[in-house]
Design a protein around this motif. Structure first.
Motif, PDB file in Angstrom:
ATOM      1  N   GLN A 137       7.863  -8.014 -13.247  1.00 32.50           N
ATOM      2  CA  GLN A 137       9.159  -8.176 -12.565  1.00 32.50           C
ATOM      3  C   GLN A 137       9.144  -7.458 -11.219  1.00 32.50           C
ATOM      4  OE1 GLN A 137       9.488  -7.204 -16.015  1.00 32.50           O
ATOM      5  NE2 GLN A 137      11.155  -8.411 -16.874  1.00 32.50           N
ATOM      6  N   GLU A 138       8.182  -6.562 -11.080  1.00 32.25           N
ATOM      7  CA  GLU A 138       8.105  -5.758  -9.855  1.00 32.25           C
ATOM      8  C   GLU A 138       6.625  -5.559  -9.514  1.00 32.25           C
ATOM      9  OE1 GLU A 138      10.772  -2.104  -9.025  1.00 32.25           O
ATOM     10  OE2 GLU A 138       9.024  -1.257 -10.006  1.00 32.25           O
ATOM     11  N   LEU A 139       6.295  -5.831  -8.274  1.00 31.73           N
ATOM     12  CA  LEU A 139       4.955  -5.529  -7.770  1.00 31.73           C
ATOM     13  C   LEU A 139       5.115  -4.396  -6.762  1.00 31.73           C
ATOM     14  CD1 LEU A 139       1.884  -6.627  -7.632  1.00 31.73           C
ATOM     15  CD2 LEU A 139       2.597  -7.505  -5.403  1.00 31.73           C
ATOM     16  N   LYS A 140       4.464  -3.299  -7.028  1.00 33.75           N
ATOM     17  CA  LYS A 140       4.607  -2.129  -6.153  1.00 33.75           C
ATOM     18  C   LYS A 140       3.230  -1.767  -5.610  1.00 33.75           C
ATOM     19  CE  LYS A 140       5.393   1.836  -8.078  1.00 33.75           C
ATOM     20  NZ  LYS A 140       6.114   2.753  -8.956  1.00 33.75           N
ATOM     21  N   VAL A 141       3.065  -1.941  -4.317  1.00 29.92           N
ATOM     22  CA  VAL A 141       1.757  -1.689  -3.716  1.00 29.92           C
ATOM     23  C   VAL A 141       1.841  -0.407  -2.883  1.00 29.92           C
ATOM     24  CG1 VAL A 141      -0.103  -2.597  -2.292  1.00 29.92           C
ATOM     25  CG2 VAL A 141       1.301  -4.161  -3.644  1.00 29.92           C
ATOM     26  N   VAL A 142       0.985   0.538  -3.198  1.00 28.49           N
ATOM     27  CA  VAL A 142       0.924   1.794  -2.458  1.00 28.49           C
ATOM     28  C   VAL A 142       0.125   1.554  -1.173  1.00 28.49           C
ATOM     29  CG1 VAL A 142       0.092   4.186  -2.517  1.00 28.49           C
ATOM     30  CG2 VAL A 142       1.109   3.156  -4.568  1.00 28.49           C
ATOM     31  N   ILE A 143       0.710   1.979  -0.053  1.00 25.40           N
ATOM     32  CA  ILE A 143       0.074   1.751   1.248  1.00 25.40           C
ATOM     33  C   ILE A 143      -0.505   3.070   1.767  1.00 25.40           C
ATOM     34  CG2 ILE A 143       0.428   0.965   3.621  1.00 25.40           C
ATOM     35  CD1 ILE A 143       0.671  -1.259   1.465  1.00 25.40           C
ATOM     36  N   TYR A 144      -1.823   3.075   1.903  1.00 27.60           N
ATOM     37  CA  TYR A 144      -2.526   4.264   2.394  1.00 27.60           C
ATOM     38  C   TYR A 144      -2.987   4.045   3.838  1.00 27.60           C
ATOM     39  CZ  TYR A 144      -5.664   8.318   2.256  1.00 27.60           C
ATOM     40  OH  TYR A 144      -6.287   9.517   2.510  1.00 27.60           O
ATOM     41  N   THR A 145      -3.517   2.875   4.114  1.00 24.49           N
ATOM     42  CA  THR A 145      -3.889   2.514   5.484  1.00 24.49           C
ATOM     43  C   THR A 145      -3.184   1.196   5.839  1.00 24.49           C
ATOM     44  OG1 THR A 145      -5.743   1.043   5.009  1.00 24.49           O
ATOM     45  CG2 THR A 145      -6.226   3.404   5.020  1.00 24.49           C
ATOM     46  N   LYS A 146      -3.157   0.879   7.113  1.00 25.65           N
ATOM     47  CA  LYS A 146      -2.476  -0.368   7.505  1.00 25.65           C
ATOM     48  C   LYS A 146      -3.199  -1.602   6.965  1.00 25.65           C
ATOM     49  CE  LYS A 146      -4.528  -1.012  12.066  1.00 25.65           C
ATOM     50  NZ  LYS A 146      -4.305  -1.122  13.495  1.00 25.65           N
ATOM     51  N   HIS A 147      -4.474  -1.461   6.665  1.00 26.91           N
ATOM     52  CA  HIS A 147      -5.225  -2.585   6.090  1.00 26.91           C
ATOM     53  C   HIS A 147      -4.732  -2.924   4.682  1.00 26.91           C
ATOM     54  CE1 HIS A 147      -7.834  -2.216   9.500  1.00 26.91           C
ATOM     55  NE2 HIS A 147      -8.050  -0.942   9.211  1.00 26.91           N
ATOM     56  N   ASP A 148      -4.089  -1.952   4.039  1.00 20.96           N
ATOM     57  CA  ASP A 148      -3.553  -2.205   2.698  1.00 20.96           C
ATOM     58  C   ASP A 148      -2.437  -3.246   2.728  1.00 20.96           C
ATOM     59  OD1 ASP A 148      -5.299  -0.362   1.620  1.00 20.96           O
ATOM     60  OD2 ASP A 148      -3.853   1.288   1.670  1.00 20.96           O
ATOM     61  N   LEU A 149      -1.807  -3.431   3.877  1.00 17.37           N
ATOM     62  CA  LEU A 149      -0.737  -4.428   3.972  1.00 17.37           C
ATOM     63  C   LEU A 149      -1.301  -5.835   3.743  1.00 17.37           C
ATOM     64  CD1 LEU A 149       1.105  -2.869   7.032  1.00 17.37           C
ATOM     65  CD2 LEU A 149       1.988  -2.992   4.686  1.00 17.37           C
ATOM     66  N   LYS A 150      -2.478  -6.086   4.281  1.00 19.56           N
ATOM     67  CA  LYS A 150      -3.127  -7.382   4.098  1.00 19.56           C
ATOM     68  C   LYS A 150      -3.472  -7.600   2.617  1.00 19.56           C
ATOM     69  CE  LYS A 150      -6.324 -10.111   6.836  1.00 19.56           C
ATOM     70  NZ  LYS A 150      -7.368 -10.070   7.844  1.00 19.56           N
ATOM     71  N   TRP A 151      -3.991  -6.559   2.023  1.00 21.56           N
ATOM     72  CA  TRP A 151      -4.342  -6.622   0.596  1.00 21.56           C
ATOM     73  C   TRP A 151      -3.078  -6.831  -0.249  1.00 21.56           C
ATOM     74  CZ3 TRP A 151      -3.622  -3.356  -3.764  1.00 21.56           C
ATOM     75  CH2 TRP A 151      -4.420  -3.681  -4.858  1.00 21.56           C
ATOM     76  N   ALA A 152      -1.994  -6.180   0.149  1.00 25.22           N
ATOM     77  CA  ALA A 152      -0.728  -6.323  -0.575  1.00 25.22           C
ATOM     78  C   ALA A 152      -0.287  -7.788  -0.588  1.00 25.22           C
ATOM     79  CB  ALA A 152       0.346  -5.449   0.071  1.00 25.22           C
ATOM     80  N   GLU A 153      -0.458  -8.478   0.511  1.00 24.92           N
ATOM     81  CA  GLU A 153      -0.073  -9.906   0.561  1.00 24.92           C
ATOM     82  C   GLU A 153      -0.917 -10.729  -0.409  1.00 24.92           C
ATOM     83  OE1 GLU A 153       2.501 -11.074   1.731  1.00 24.92           O
ATOM     84  OE2 GLU A 153       3.099  -9.831   3.413  1.00 24.92           O
ATOM     85  N   LYS A 154      -2.193 -10.414  -0.507  1.00 29.31           N
ATOM     86  CA  LYS A 154      -3.060 -11.144  -1.445  1.00 29.31           C
ATOM     87  C   LYS A 154      -2.601 -10.910  -2.882  1.00 29.31           C
ATOM     88  CE  LYS A 154      -7.220 -11.231   1.372  1.00 29.31           C
ATOM     89  NZ  LYS A 154      -8.466 -10.536   1.668  1.00 29.31           N
TER      90      LYS A 154
END
Ligand code: SF4
Length: 204
Positions: A137-154
């Motif tokens: 019901q919830e996807l929570k992605v921890v962001i450590y570097t700005k590249h993690d944003l791209k991974w979060a979208e995947k």
């Protein structure tokens, strides 16, 4: 109501507090943090949860009684990595005493138990199992570097957008990056911001 299950589970700590993160932030909740995790996030803030000691095994019945007596309306099962264990007995016992039950998991072990709310927090260091993307019901992605944003979208693309709410959460030591995340959310409004509010107000 009777607590019916007789089973044991390793628990690192359990405590009554407010949920600090995600959709349920601000809600009173009894946390049960299982011991044991092999995901290996280098920024993990509970590294003491990685190992399991024999003396940490407790009767499910005992920890559920404590949760019931706390008056908490919600139990949050977290870790460590709680899916290392069969969570059926624990969740059935919690249901028996009439509480909501939530889980926060990286989804690296098979799903078990009956939950009212499933937070999947996938990690780059060990892939989540496919079944969790349709359950969350919830996807929570921890962001450590700005590249993690791209991974979060995947990761978000694997979920059901009709069911799942998407959260980006700055890793605590990188909370100075929150501005970057805010800008990203403004440009990509299917995301919401999650912050570790409990750490700002110094509660567990
Ligand atoms: Fe720590 Fe959670 Fe990562 Fe395990 S999955 S290493 S407990 S942050």
């Amino acid at each position: 109501m009777e607590i019916i299950e007789e089973s044991r589970i390793p628990v690192m700590e359990h405590f009554y507090t407010l949920q600090g993160e995600g959709q349920w932030a601000g809600s009173p909740a009894y946390f049960i943090r299982t011991a044991g995790c092999d995901v290996g996030c280098h920024w993990c803030d509970v590294k003491e949860s990685w190992t399991v000691k024999e003396e940490q095994y407790v009767k499910v019945e005992e920890v559920v009684k404590l949760a019931r007596d706390s008056k908490a309306p919600i139990v949050v099962v977290t870790g460590g990595e709680p899916t290392m264990y069969d969570l059926g007995p624990l969740t059935r016992s919690i249901k028996t005493v009439g509480l909501r039950i939530h889980i926060e998991t990286s989804g690296v072990y098979p799903f078990s138990g009956e939950f009212d709310w499933i937070t999947l927090s996938p990690k780059k260091f060990k892939a989540s199992r496919e079944e969790y993307y349709s359950l969350a019901q919830e996807l929570k992605v921890v962001i450590y570097t700005k590249h993690d944003l791209k991974w979060a979208e995947k990761e978000a693309a694997k979920c059901n957008p009709q069911k799942t709410r998407f959260y980006l959460q700055p890793e605590w030591s990188r909370k100075d990056r929150v501005g970057l995340i805010i800008d990203y959310i403004k440009a990509n409004p299917h995301w919401r911001l999650s912050i570790q509010s409990h750490k700002y107000i110094n509660i567990p």
